[in-house]
Design an enzyme around this catalytic site. Structure first.
Site, short mmCIF file in Angstrom:
data_model
loop_
_atom_site.label_atom_id
_atom_site.label_comp_id
_atom_site.label_asym_id
_atom_site.label_seq_id
_atom_site.Cartn_x
_atom_site.Cartn_y
_atom_site.Cartn_z
CB SER A 192 54.08 42.27 35.95
OG SER A 192 53.76 43.62 35.68
CE LYS A 193 61.62 40.86 34.19
NZ LYS A 193 62.17 40.33 32.98
NE ARG A 194 52.04 46.83 34.01
CZ ARG A 194 51.09 47.27 34.84
NH1 ARG A 194 51.07 48.52 35.19
NH2 ARG A 194 50.17 46.45 35.29
CG HIS A 195 53.53 46.55 39.61
ND1 HIS A 195 53.01 45.50 38.89
CD2 HIS A 195 52.51 47.43 39.75
CE1 HIS A 195 51.73 45.72 38.63
NE2 HIS A 195 51.42 46.88 39.14
N GLY A 196 58.26 47.23 39.19
CA GLY A 196 59.59 47.31 39.83
C GLY A 196 60.16 45.92 39.99
#
Ligand code: GLU
Length: 474
Positions: free
Chosen positions: A240-244
């Site tokens: 998800s976005k949290r991973h970049g």
């Protein structure tokens, strides 16, 4: 039977890197088998679908070089067909109108929960004979799920999968607002588009036992299914976005080449011996969906960078020049001189991991003024006793009538000899004056590309600055 698959994204945001992997696998398997893959935009959720998201899907696929066969299909345009299929099922007695109100459904579910049963629709409207008093109520159309037995398929990736039909509710085909539901739309479109193979994420596994009985009830042949393991981040959670970056176009902005992204994505779940580097042609000839593994694929940024470095090295320089122009623009070099861009690419091609890195490292070639200088580097390398040598070098370079490597070499040699220095000592002040920093490609290459006038101008400005700053410090 012609092999035909489809990529069916919902246009509710950007093209996710996991979606791009699905599209790539559809493309590769279709090319491998000499079949076709189609693009279907699943835009039936009018509230969440946007034209910007449709454009982002087209742009992302186009950037990756994944060009579907034929025109894209917009699912929302097929609504009349979806509804016709529901009415066909009604006419065949394989579907029924359900008039239950929300309150009725809620009380049914709470009774089931009290009896420790799994909450599900109990099919009461299928058995209803008396419609008095309710016929003008809003209704949904439900599918009569076979009451017993199992729905089983041989998944091309996951192996045999089986669901007991008692687990499945009587699926809603048409909602009370008259709109077809997702599972109905997918089945009708897959049939109408002649899809023989459905390749999609494993988050759709639970939809498949709802879709297969619909194909069967309509008398249509059931496609083969391949459910791909989802992408996970290094921490094991769904990507998800949290991973970049998760949008495909972010990878373009971040300086990746599309062939590197494709190469990286194909290796997430698929392998061919020990081979890591693949061209598109190799992938197309070797890829078989049945060789995709079942375990979750873990996204690894440093491997992507490594592959990108490789693809930069093996790319044509004129093509890299075109990409570099875009990245220079993104860092504020509005109209880079194209001859200069072409001359600069070979200086960075061997080492750059991304095109962003190449643009940043090459930036000094395109600016009028390399300041601010790296002051720490000046302190470390621009010792007062080197400055007369720098002044001498400027005079030597100013007198050169030809700006060629052998002439440059001679000018440096004469300067070093006169001051009893080694190139290692003079190189850094020269480099800082030319580029603003102590890191750059070889000095000769830099001055050759910069040309005589710019090189001299930068060396003079640098010398003046070093004299002043050393004077200021002492
Ligand atoms: N539209 C679905 C999605 O974006 C895919 C449906 C399918 O492939 O059947 O997840």
């Amino acid at each position: 039977m012609t092999f035909r698959t489809r990529f069916a994204p919902s246009p509710t945001g950007f093209l996710h890197i996991g979606g791009a992997r699905t599209a790539l696998f559809c493309h590769l398997y279709a090319r491998h088998l000499g079949g076709e893959w189609l693009l279907r935009i699943e835009d039936t959720d009018q509230e969440r679908s946007t034209p910007e998201a449709v454009a982002a899907i087209f742009a992302g696929l186009n950037w990756l070089g994944l060009h579907p066969d034929g025109e894209p299909v917009f699912q929302s345009k097929n609504q009349a067909r979806h509804l016709a299929a529901a009415h066909q099922l009604l006419a065949m007695g394989k579907a029924y109108r359900c008039y239950c109100t929300r309150e009725e459904l809620e009380s049914m579910r709470s009774e089931q929960r009290e009896k420790k049963e799994k909450p599900r629709y109990d099919g009461r409207c299928a058995r209803r004979v008396d419609f008095s008093g309710i016929a003008d109520r809003p209704y949904v159309i439900r599918f009569k799920t076979p009451p017993e037995g199992k729905t089983t398929w041989e998944d091309l990736i996951q192996g045999s999968i089986s669901f007991a039909n008692t687990e499945l509710d009587d699926l809603i085909l048409v909602r009370s607002d008259g709109l077809p539901t997702y599972n109905l739309a997918v089945v009708v479109d897959d049939h109408d588009m002649g899809i023989t193979h459905v390749i999609r994420g494993e988050d759709h596994i639970s939809n498949t036992p709802r879709q297969i009985p619909l194909f069967q009830a309509l008398g249509w042949s059931v496609p083969l299914y391949a459910h791909m393991p989802l992408l996970h981040g290094a921490d094991g959670a769904k990507l998800s976005k949290r991973h970049g970056a998760v949008s495909v176009l972010n990878y373009r902005e971040n300086g990746f080449l599309p062939e590197a992204v494709n190469n990286y994505l194909v290796r997430l779940g698929w392998s061919h011996g020990e081979q890591e580097i693949f061209t598109m042609a190799e992938m197309e000839s070797l890829f078989d969906i049945r060789d995709v593994g079942r375990s979750a694929a873990i996204f690894n940024q440093s491997k992507l960078e490594w592959l990108n470095g490789h693809h930069i090295r093996s790319s044509r320089q004129d093509r890299l020049a075109v990409v570099l122009v875009d990245h220079l623009r993104l860092i504020g070099i509005e109209n880079p001189d194209l001859t200069l861009v072409a001359a600069v690419v070979p200086l960075f091609q061997e080492r750059a991991k991304t095109m962003v890195e190449m643009a940043e490292k090459a930036r000094f070639f395109f600016v009028e003024d390399v300041r601010p200088y790296d002051m720490k580097a000046i302190e470390k390398y621009c010792k007062p006793d080197l400055l007369p040598a720098l002044a001498h070098l400027i005079t030597e370079l100013a007198t050169l009538t030809e700006w060629q490597d052998s002439f440059l070499q001679a000018a440096f040699d004469r300067t070093l000899q006169a001051h009893d220095l080694k190139m290692g000592q003079l190189a850094q002040p020269v480099r800082i004056a030319l580029t603003g920093t102590p890191v750059s490609p070889g000095i000769h290459e830099v001055v050759l590309v910069l040309g005589q006038q710019k090189s001299l101008h930068r060396l003079q400005a640098g010398l003046a600055f070093f004299q002043e700053s050393i004077h200021g410090v002492s």
